[in-house]
Design a protein around this motif. Sequence first.
Motif, PDB file in Angstrom:
ATOM      1  N   PRO A  50      -4.968  -4.170   3.805  1.00 51.98           N
ATOM      2  CA  PRO A  50      -4.992  -2.427   3.951  1.00 51.98           C
ATOM      3  C   PRO A  50      -5.035  -1.862   4.908  1.00 51.98           C
ATOM      4  O   PRO A  50      -5.517  -1.978   5.944  1.00 51.98           O
ATOM      5  CB  PRO A  50      -5.722  -1.830   2.698  1.00 51.98           C
ATOM      6  CG  PRO A  50      -6.414  -3.214   2.290  1.00 51.98           C
ATOM      7  CD  PRO A  50      -6.610  -3.924   3.085  1.00 51.98           C
ATOM      8  N   PRO A  51      -3.317  -0.443   4.711  1.00 56.26           N
ATOM      9  CA  PRO A  51      -3.510   0.805   6.277  1.00 56.26           C
ATOM     10  C   PRO A  51      -5.361   0.970   7.040  1.00 56.26           C
ATOM     11  O   PRO A  51      -5.330   1.462   5.556  1.00 56.26           O
ATOM     12  CB  PRO A  51      -2.712   1.446   5.506  1.00 56.26           C
ATOM     13  CG  PRO A  51      -2.214   0.985   4.090  1.00 56.26           C
ATOM     14  CD  PRO A  51      -3.147  -0.097   4.092  1.00 56.26           C
ATOM     15  N   GLY A  52      -4.906   0.725   7.748  1.00 58.27           N
ATOM     16  CA  GLY A  52      -6.136   1.569   8.929  1.00 58.27           C
ATOM     17  C   GLY A  52      -7.452   0.481   8.975  1.00 58.27           C
ATOM     18  O   GLY A  52      -7.869   0.882   9.965  1.00 58.27           O
ATOM     19  N   THR A  53      -7.075  -0.240   8.159  1.00 66.28           N
ATOM     20  CA  THR A  53      -8.370  -1.795   8.310  1.00 66.28           C
ATOM     21  C   THR A  53      -8.351  -2.035   9.723  1.00 66.28           C
ATOM     22  O   THR A  53      -9.561  -2.403  10.710  1.00 66.28           O
ATOM     23  CB  THR A  53      -7.789  -2.383   7.703  1.00 66.28           C
ATOM     24  OG1 THR A  53      -8.270  -2.332   5.885  1.00 66.28           O
ATOM     25  CG2 THR A  53      -9.238  -3.484   7.557  1.00 66.28           C
TER      26      THR A  53
ATOM     27  N   LEU B  95      -8.980   8.345  11.595  1.00 64.64           N
ATOM     28  CA  LEU B  95      -8.482   7.622  10.399  1.00 64.64           C
ATOM     29  C   LEU B  95      -7.864   8.740   9.931  1.00 64.64           C
ATOM     30  O   LEU B  95      -9.587   9.168   9.138  1.00 64.64           O
ATOM     31  CB  LEU B  95      -8.816   6.755  10.537  1.00 64.64           C
ATOM     32  CG  LEU B  95      -8.065   5.884   9.452  1.00 64.64           C
ATOM     33  CD1 LEU B  95      -6.613   5.273   9.844  1.00 64.64           C
ATOM     34  CD2 LEU B  95      -8.920   4.878   8.734  1.00 64.64           C
ATOM     35  N   ASN B 241      -8.492   0.927  -1.370  1.00 64.44           N
ATOM     36  CA  ASN B 241      -7.988   0.852   0.289  1.00 64.44           C
ATOM     37  C   ASN B 241      -8.829   1.383   1.164  1.00 64.44           C
ATOM     38  O   ASN B 241      -8.779   1.510   2.607  1.00 64.44           O
ATOM     39  CB  ASN B 241      -6.611   1.454   0.308  1.00 64.44           C
ATOM     40  CG  ASN B 241      -5.735   0.241  -0.065  1.00 64.44           C
ATOM     41  OD1 ASN B 241      -5.616  -0.722  -0.502  1.00 64.44           O
ATOM     42  ND2 ASN B 241      -4.996   1.345  -1.018  1.00 64.44           N
ATOM     43  N   PHE B 244     -11.869  -0.542   2.466  1.00 61.17           N
ATOM     44  CA  PHE B 244     -11.287  -2.000   3.989  1.00 61.17           C
ATOM     45  C   PHE B 244     -10.860  -0.873   4.694  1.00 61.17           C
ATOM     46  O   PHE B 244     -11.283  -1.337   6.237  1.00 61.17           O
ATOM     47  CB  PHE B 244     -10.108  -2.481   3.556  1.00 61.17           C
ATOM     48  CG  PHE B 244      -9.930  -3.510   3.043  1.00 61.17           C
ATOM     49  CD1 PHE B 244     -10.246  -4.685   3.723  1.00 61.17           C
ATOM     50  CD2 PHE B 244     -10.031  -3.500   1.317  1.00 61.17           C
ATOM     51  CE1 PHE B 244     -10.761  -5.845   2.993  1.00 61.17           C
ATOM     52  CE2 PHE B 244     -10.140  -4.806   0.130  1.00 61.17           C
ATOM     53  CZ  PHE B 244     -10.479  -5.712   1.287  1.00 61.17           C
ATOM     54  N   ALA B 245     -10.224   0.126   4.493  1.00 65.75           N
ATOM     55  CA  ALA B 245      -9.850   0.930   5.902  1.00 65.75           C
ATOM     56  C   ALA B 245     -11.160   1.646   6.961  1.00 65.75           C
ATOM     57  O   ALA B 245     -11.045   1.369   8.356  1.00 65.75           O
ATOM     58  CB  ALA B 245      -9.179   2.230   5.939  1.00 65.75           C
ATOM     59  N   VAL B 246     -12.132   1.561   6.034  1.00 61.72           N
ATOM     60  CA  VAL B 246     -13.167   2.262   7.248  1.00 61.72           C
ATOM     61  C   VAL B 246     -14.471   1.653   7.289  1.00 61.72           C
ATOM     62  O   VAL B 246     -15.530   1.004   7.737  1.00 61.72           O
ATOM     63  CB  VAL B 246     -13.777   3.341   6.243  1.00 61.72           C
ATOM     64  CG1 VAL B 246     -12.706   4.956   6.429  1.00 61.72           C
ATOM     65  CG2 VAL B 246     -14.866   3.236   5.490  1.00 61.72           C
TER      66      VAL B 246
END
Lengths: 133, 429
Positions: A50-53, B95, B241, B244-246
Amino acid sequence: MPNIVEIAVGNGNFTTLVAAVQAAGLVEALQSPGPFTVFAPVDAAFAALPPGTVQTLVQNPPQLARILKFHVVAGKFTQADLAKVKTVESLEGSPISINCQDAFEVKNSTVVIADIEASNGIIHVIDRVILMG
Amino acid sequence: MTTTTATKLPPSTHQFADVIHRLEAGGAMLPDTPENLMQIIGLYKAYAVPMDFYWRDLLYIAERVFINPLPAFKYFLPQEYLDLPNHYAGDTADLRIWQKGAASAHPELLEFIENGRSTKMPKIFHHLLHDRINMEFAEACMQAMYWHRGMGGRFDPYLDTDEYKQNADRAIKAYFKGNPAMLGLYKLFPDMFIEQVRVLSYYSNLGLFWEVMAPVFFEMSDLYDEGKITSVPEAMDFLVNGIFAVAGRPIYHHVYIDGEMFEIIPKSVGFTWLYEAALPYVEAVFYRTAPFRGTKSYNAQAEQVPAEQADFHYGILYADVNPVGAAGIPPTLLMDDMYHFLPQYLLDYYEQHCRGKDDMLVQLGVSFQRSMYCVTSAVIQALRAALLYPLDDSNPEHLAKNRQFFEAQIDRFKRPEARLSDIQTQEYR
């Protein structure tokens, strides 16, 4: 014979992996005599996250290094060697499950190219980024 | 119960087969209805405002109050921490998760700190009248994580290492420099002080965890208001999401003493938000916590409390909101905090049901339960995505492993206290 890093840099399918290894400061370690077994995710594997990972990980080299070390095992293990075991211990410290019964699977990823020989180890190309747990 | 399944496997025979099929179809444990969506998003917003206080104060206590033996003013957040830039909101974000929000404290929070629910008065009076954010709730969550310990991840084992003890020792000596009485006590009872620092490390852990969740929830509320989140699965996917992103966000514990920073847990040890904070948090707070002393009492000798900590089941996913809501205990504190920041659509909604205003805390407690079932669904789906296989995987063996995982997760809700069956209908309020 080229080493693990040289093979990854020379192959166009590992640009994200190479950038991540550089960001995590692991280039020198992966150029050392080793030997290592590296489960190398292709670019599409990183792109599927996913975006940002990847961005968060690249901003934080120690955390990124930990995830990358989960893709590396001390010692040189070919597919034939791995077929004899159920798990191997990653450099991160967590176990990686291996399944060679039908396809060659490393945790929840599938090996798309096995046994790429390097001067300091061996690379198995996988289709997903694997995570501890 | 709606069941939308595209599974290639034979139907599950699990007690909650409908829920299993829904998870396999990319849904949540909570049914996808507009009423559920409205409740969970409204509660996320109402939760995010006090959470904006919790994370700031948790970090303030971990980093500045530290081992103050008389921390009478630990809930008096200084301006510096109200302004502390959130790493996931505002222009300076690492982010940017909350697109419209600023990095400093939320305006509704600042307004509440200023006026409370009564009127503007010096902070000390708001504090003594308990007209304030119930920080005790955040501390109860921290204590649950600290008390259960050993729930996976490297954070907890690290607290017992010599490296950690040395880091803590340096900070303790610096903090009490010029205080022979406290240094003498430290010499006599070193473990007691180190243990206190371990508690503070959990303050930092939870503060860093919630620093992420507040902007995630604010953003979800904004997206719902703009019509960009229209279903429960979409809400859950946003959370997946976000997880996952963080996931790689560092978890650490820094302490500031006389302008000098002490790294009790340095970022360089590689602890991550997902493994060292989020997963232990969900286990400790959503599932386990501890029996609450309220209107309901528990007798450990009569085996009303499990012998194994892993079997504890007093978290929000199991809570009986009604009797729990009647006592002055942690979940009630949170409900009270969220009550101040409910969006108008939920105030209107609760007025139409049950006893209207009179039992709004209980109604919002049930909505909160629904919202946390959605968050737990997101955690389950994120773990499935990270450790197992896509839902549309073409290999039946992979799908079978996904199902095995889902069923094992849902097994935890087979016990009678679990609210999973209750939240399947709207009659549960």
